[in-house]
Scaffold this active site. Structure first.
Site, PDB file in Angstrom:
ATOM      1  CG  ASN A  70      -2.110  -0.923   1.012  1.00 61.38           C
ATOM      2  OD1 ASN A  70      -3.104  -0.557   0.408  1.00 61.38           O
ATOM      3  ND2 ASN A  70      -1.977  -2.164   1.476  1.00 61.38           N
ATOM      4  CG  HIS A 130      -0.782  -9.064  -2.501  1.00 67.71           C
ATOM      5  ND1 HIS A 130       0.056  -8.097  -2.023  1.00 67.71           N
ATOM      6  CD2 HIS A 130      -2.025  -8.710  -2.081  1.00 67.71           C
ATOM      7  CE1 HIS A 130      -0.645  -7.196  -1.347  1.00 67.71           C
ATOM      8  NE2 HIS A 130      -1.908  -7.539  -1.371  1.00 67.71           N
ATOM      9  CB  SER A 160       3.432  -7.183   8.937  1.00 66.84           C
ATOM     10  OG  SER A 160       2.481  -6.315   8.413  1.00 66.84           O
ATOM     11  CD  GLN A 252       1.904   9.301  12.874  1.00 67.58           C
ATOM     12  OE1 GLN A 252       2.594   8.286  12.972  1.00 67.58           O
ATOM     13  NE2 GLN A 252       0.698   9.404  13.417  1.00 67.58           N
ATOM     14  CB  ALA A 253       1.327  11.641   5.905  1.00 69.72           C
ATOM     15  NE  ARG A 271       1.679  -4.821  12.820  1.00 67.03           N
ATOM     16  CZ  ARG A 271       2.734  -5.070  13.595  1.00 67.03           C
ATOM     17  NH1 ARG A 271       2.580  -5.162  14.894  1.00 67.03           N
ATOM     18  NH2 ARG A 271       3.944  -5.254  13.083  1.00 67.03           N
ATOM     19  N   GLY A 273       4.699   0.178  11.034  1.00 67.69           N
ATOM     20  CA  GLY A 273       5.494   0.817   9.984  1.00 67.69           C
ATOM     21  C   GLY A 273       6.979   0.945  10.321  1.00 67.69           C
TER      22      GLY A 273
HETATM   23  P1  A3P Z   1       3.421  -3.401   9.922  1.00 72.05           P
HETATM   24  O1  A3P Z   1       2.286  -4.329  10.116  1.00 72.05           O
HETATM   25  O2  A3P Z   1       4.752  -4.016  10.271  1.00 72.05           O
HETATM   26  O3  A3P Z   1       3.219  -2.102  10.605  1.00 72.05           O
HETATM   27  P2  A3P Z   1       0.915  -4.102   2.899  1.00 72.05           P
HETATM   28  O4  A3P Z   1       0.581  -2.731   2.427  1.00 72.05           O
HETATM   29  O5  A3P Z   1       1.693  -4.883   1.886  1.00 72.05           O
HETATM   30  O6  A3P Z   1      -0.257  -4.794   3.436  1.00 72.05           O
HETATM   31  O7  A3P Z   1       1.969  -3.936   4.098  1.00 72.05           O
HETATM   32  C1  A3P Z   1       1.562  -3.408   5.326  1.00 72.05           C
HETATM   33  C2  A3P Z   1       2.788  -2.999   6.124  1.00 72.05           C
HETATM   34  O8  A3P Z   1       3.329  -1.797   5.565  1.00 72.05           O
HETATM   35  C3  A3P Z   1       2.410  -2.679   7.577  1.00 72.05           C
HETATM   36  O9  A3P Z   1       3.526  -3.061   8.360  1.00 72.05           O
HETATM   37  C4  A3P Z   1       2.229  -1.171   7.505  1.00 72.05           C
HETATM   38  O10 A3P Z   1       2.323  -0.519   8.752  1.00 72.05           O
HETATM   39  C5  A3P Z   1       3.381  -0.799   6.579  1.00 72.05           C
HETATM   40  N1  A3P Z   1       3.206   0.534   5.999  1.00 72.05           N
HETATM   41  C6  A3P Z   1       2.100   1.033   5.406  1.00 72.05           C
HETATM   42  N2  A3P Z   1       2.302   2.316   5.030  1.00 72.05           N
HETATM   43  C7  A3P Z   1       3.567   2.617   5.396  1.00 72.05           C
HETATM   44  C8  A3P Z   1       4.361   3.818   5.287  1.00 72.05           C
HETATM   45  N3  A3P Z   1       3.876   4.919   4.735  1.00 72.05           N
HETATM   46  N4  A3P Z   1       5.615   3.770   5.772  1.00 72.05           N
HETATM   47  C9  A3P Z   1       6.113   2.648   6.329  1.00 72.05           C
HETATM   48  N5  A3P Z   1       5.413   1.497   6.475  1.00 72.05           N
HETATM   49  C10 A3P Z   1       4.154   1.490   6.007  1.00 72.05           C
END
Ligand code: A3P
Length: 315
Positions: A70, A130, A160, A252-253, A271, A273
């Protein structure tokens, strides 16, 4: 695919409510030995996908679940639109077309008829999936489309995905981390084995139309990572565009906007990040098992170097 955030939120709301009526054991279907969520895809859709025609200017993004897809999706959309310089009117029109054509946020989601409708999408299409390469249509590899593959270290990916499985009602839950860990190691999760996915992509790492990037390198220096991505896809941006996009797509954003962009999924998706959260979950034995498996499957590969396994996954 869709830049239409309202539609993503709408699709998620629908899937959340549909799965309330489904027994836990029926939440997934199996296609060619791999599980997928029944509320988001179907065997017919995966079958129809085989004949999907990629265009030479398609921007294709790949990542095993929970590797940051994402985040990459948002980054690349920002880079692409900064290069294309769409006017507000053009952007609205693009979003409208996607709404009319009922697009879905992942290539493998939705109804089988969507691939026919995708022919009507204006270029450049940003396609996110995916899926591992052997489940993708031939046209991805025969034409000139460029493919960006995202990788994340297996330990943080596993943690994650554990939370995602247990918090997302569309996926089956696990009664303990240990039970889940065994399923991750055996590839008995949605979209199959993390290792098979990366081993297959790693075979294609030297193809000039395929580029790999890691979650870890984006976390280390997002501007540098975005410059590599822009150069790979041939996007031309100003020096000022990069820090602006990095700020807009920071964890954060994105988390703050998540209700609007991802509906109910937002709270679950954004969650932590961070890199290194695995340390709070892995036992000594699990850590050693993962190191052995990684060593057997990917040690010494360019891909392992990209995610800096030896730095970030060291006990
Ligand atoms: P965590 O669960 O370790 O926090 P996907 O998008 O493939 O489902 O992956 C989700 C993971 O990407 C989550 O990890 C999420 O917090 C992290 N994530 C989403 N946006 C992010 C961002 N802008 N910067 C860093 N990590 C990000």
């Amino acid at each position: 695919m869709t830049t239409n955030r309202e539609r993503v939120a709408e699709i998620m709301e629908k899937a959340f409510s549909e799965c309330e009526k489904i027994a836990p054991e029926d939440l997934q279907f199996s296609y060619k030995g791999i599980f997928y969520p029944i509320t988001l895809s179907s065997p017919e859709t995966l079958e129809a996908l085989k004949s999907f025609e990629a265009r030479s200017d398609d921007v294709i993004l790949i990542g095993y679940p929970k590797t940051g897809t994402n985040w990459l999706d948002e980054i690349v959309r920002e880079l692409e639109s900064s290069d294309a310089k769409y006017t507000e009117e053009e952007m609205k029109e693009r979003i409208n077309v996607e709404k009319e054509l009922q697009m879905f946020p992942r290539l493998e989601f939705g109804d089988p008829g969507k691939f026919e409708r995708m022919k009507k999408l204006p270029s450049r299409r940003i396609i996110v999936t995916h899926l591992a390469p052997h489940f993708l249509p031939q046209s991805f590899f025969q034409g000139k489309a460029k493919i960006l593959v995202l990788a994340r270290n297996p330990k943080d990916t596993a943690v994650s995905y554990y939370h995602f499985n247990n918090n997302l009602p569309m996926l089956p839950s696990f009664s303990s981390w240990d039970e889940y860990f065994a399923a991750f190691m055996n590839g008995r999760l949605g979209w199959g084995s993390y290792f098979d996915h990366l081993v297959e992509w790693n075979k294609r790492i030297d193809n000039e139309r395929i580029m790999m990037i890691s979650y870890e390198e984006l976390k280390e220096n997002q501007v540098e990572g975005m410059k590599k991505i822009a150069s790979f896809f041939g996007f031309s941006l100003t020096e000022e565009d990069f820090p602006r996009i990095a700020k807009k797509t920071s964890f954060q954003a994105m988390k703050e906007k998540s209700k609007e962009t991802h509906g109910k999924l937002g709270n679950i998706l954004f969650r932590k990040g961070v890199v290194g959260n695995w340390r709070d979950y892995f036992s000594k034995a699990q850590n050693e098992e993962m190191d052995r498996k990684f060593h057997d499957c990917l040690s010494g590969t360019k891909l392992a170097a990209r995610m800096k396994y030896d730095v970030y996954c060291k006990a």
